[in-house]
Motif scaffolding. Sequence first.
Motif, short mmCIF file in Angstrom:
data_model
loop_
_atom_site.label_atom_id
_atom_site.label_comp_id
_atom_site.label_asym_id
_atom_site.label_seq_id
_atom_site.Cartn_x
_atom_site.Cartn_y
_atom_site.Cartn_z
N PHE A 6 -2.09 1.02 -4.32
CA PHE A 6 -2.16 -0.01 -5.29
C PHE A 6 -1.96 -1.37 -5.07
CE2 PHE A 6 2.42 0.54 -5.06
CZ PHE A 6 2.91 -0.61 -5.58
N ALA A 7 -1.66 -1.79 -3.86
CA ALA A 7 -1.46 -3.49 -3.48
C ALA A 7 -2.14 -3.69 -2.36
CB ALA A 7 0.01 -3.59 -3.60
N ARG A 8 -3.30 -3.24 -1.81
CA ARG A 8 -3.90 -3.23 -0.75
C ARG A 8 -3.81 -4.57 -0.20
NH1 ARG A 8 -8.84 -0.66 -0.92
NH2 ARG A 8 -7.57 1.42 -0.90
N SER A 9 -4.67 -5.64 -0.89
CA SER A 9 -4.93 -6.93 -0.75
C SER A 9 -3.22 -7.77 -0.60
CB SER A 9 -5.59 -7.65 -1.50
OG SER A 9 -5.28 -7.84 -2.68
N GLU A 10 -2.20 -7.47 -1.47
CA GLU A 10 -1.20 -8.09 -1.78
C GLU A 10 -0.27 -7.93 -0.41
OE1 GLU A 10 -2.72 -7.69 -5.59
OE2 GLU A 10 -2.48 -6.32 -4.04
N ALA A 11 -0.50 -6.52 0.02
CA ALA A 11 0.36 -6.17 1.24
C ALA A 11 -0.20 -6.46 2.66
CB ALA A 11 0.69 -4.58 1.04
N LYS A 12 -1.30 -7.16 2.60
CA LYS A 12 -1.89 -7.24 4.42
C LYS A 12 -0.98 -7.54 5.12
CE LYS A 12 -5.47 -9.92 6.41
NZ LYS A 12 -6.42 -11.02 6.58
N SER A 13 -0.23 -8.64 4.71
CA SER A 13 0.84 -8.86 5.80
C SER A 13 1.87 -8.02 6.17
CB SER A 13 1.56 -10.42 5.41
OG SER A 13 2.42 -10.14 4.26
N LEU A 14 2.11 -7.38 5.30
CA LEU A 14 3.37 -6.19 5.52
C LEU A 14 2.52 -5.21 6.29
CD1 LEU A 14 4.60 -5.76 2.01
CD2 LEU A 14 6.14 -6.26 4.05
N PHE A 15 1.46 -4.84 6.28
CA PHE A 15 0.53 -3.75 7.06
C PHE A 15 0.40 -4.42 8.66
CE2 PHE A 15 -1.70 -2.72 3.13
CZ PHE A 15 -0.89 -1.88 2.39
N GLN A 16 0.32 -5.68 8.56
CA GLN A 16 0.06 -6.37 9.87
C GLN A 16 1.57 -6.26 10.70
OE1 GLN A 16 -1.57 -10.02 8.55
NE2 GLN A 16 -3.48 -9.57 9.19
N ALA A 17 2.59 -6.51 9.90
CA ALA A 17 3.83 -6.34 10.44
C ALA A 17 4.15 -4.72 10.89
CB ALA A 17 4.93 -6.90 9.64
N ALA A 18 3.87 -3.91 10.25
CA ALA A 18 4.00 -2.57 10.55
C ALA A 18 3.00 -1.93 11.66
CB ALA A 18 3.74 -1.60 9.08
N LEU A 19 2.31 -2.78 12.17
CA LEU A 19 1.28 -2.43 13.45
C LEU A 19 2.70 -2.56 14.69
CD1 LEU A 19 -1.69 -4.23 12.84
CD2 LEU A 19 -1.42 -1.98 12.81
N ASN A 20 3.57 -3.30 14.39
CA ASN A 20 4.58 -3.20 15.37
C ASN A 20 5.79 -2.22 15.09
OD1 ASN A 20 3.07 -5.19 16.64
ND2 ASN A 20 4.00 -6.93 15.26
N ASP A 21 5.93 -1.32 14.13
CA ASP A 21 6.81 -0.38 13.83
C ASP A 21 7.02 0.47 14.93
OD1 ASP A 21 8.20 0.64 11.14
OD2 ASP A 21 7.79 2.22 12.33
N ARG A 22 8.52 1.02 15.05
CA ARG A 22 8.56 1.83 16.19
C ARG A 22 8.17 3.15 16.35
NH1 ARG A 22 12.88 0.04 13.26
NH2 ARG A 22 13.99 1.65 12.14
N ASN A 23 7.48 3.59 15.14
CA ASN A 23 7.02 5.07 14.60
C ASN A 23 5.62 4.94 14.60
OD1 ASN A 23 5.98 7.12 12.77
ND2 ASN A 23 8.19 7.58 13.34
N SER A 24 4.94 5.74 15.67
CA SER A 24 3.49 5.69 15.98
C SER A 24 2.93 6.19 14.44
CB SER A 24 3.04 6.86 16.89
OG SER A 24 3.50 7.97 16.72
N ARG A 25 3.42 6.88 13.72
CA ARG A 25 2.80 7.29 12.38
C ARG A 25 2.66 6.20 11.43
NH1 ARG A 25 5.99 12.04 10.27
NH2 ARG A 25 4.40 11.94 8.58
N VAL A 26 3.73 5.54 11.40
CA VAL A 26 3.63 4.24 10.54
C VAL A 26 2.63 3.14 10.97
CG1 VAL A 26 5.23 2.20 9.74
CG2 VAL A 26 6.30 4.57 9.96
#
Length: 179
Positions: free
Chosen positions: A131-151
């Motif tokens: 529901f917020a794909r474009s607004e959450a772009k920076s969060l998704f980019q940060a989550a690329l460094n999450d400690r969990n591989s599924r995240v």
Amino acid sequence: RLGGRDQGHTIATMLQDPDRIVRAKAAYALGRMKYEQASGSLLGALRDTDEYVRGEVIHALAQIDDKQAVPVLRDLYDNDPGKNRYRLVRSLKALGDNQPFETEFARLSEIIENDASPEARLEAVRALSWFARSEAKSLFQAALNDRNSRVRSEARKALYSYRRSGTQARRTSASRRSG
């Protein structure tokens, strides 16, 4: 498939069908047709006992741009969203009520950034990608460094989907200009 807008009334009567799939598909069709005259029938169908049907009704009300549905949808969001929380958020935003979007965006952002549970972070990424794909772009980019591989994987999918939707939007816009 039934002949277009002239069948809207007939389709609206299907919101009362005993089969939940028929009711859901009727709501879906009314939304796709943007059959505004079905507003009252759709509002009544929000009381359906089946969450899947209610989800299709919520979406249809946004598709027909029924601003009168906002108070009813907002009450549903505030008091009993069930499994339709994000569908309500998306529909309310489309109808001009941004507060639920802002609330959910802030809540899910907090989860992605600070929650200890990888399952919670994973579900937050999934929800925002819906529901917020474009607004959450920076969060998704940060989550690329999450400690969990599924995240990390889900964040990659969300970013891919974001890029893809942007490419499709540019193609659609270009084809409209040239057409």
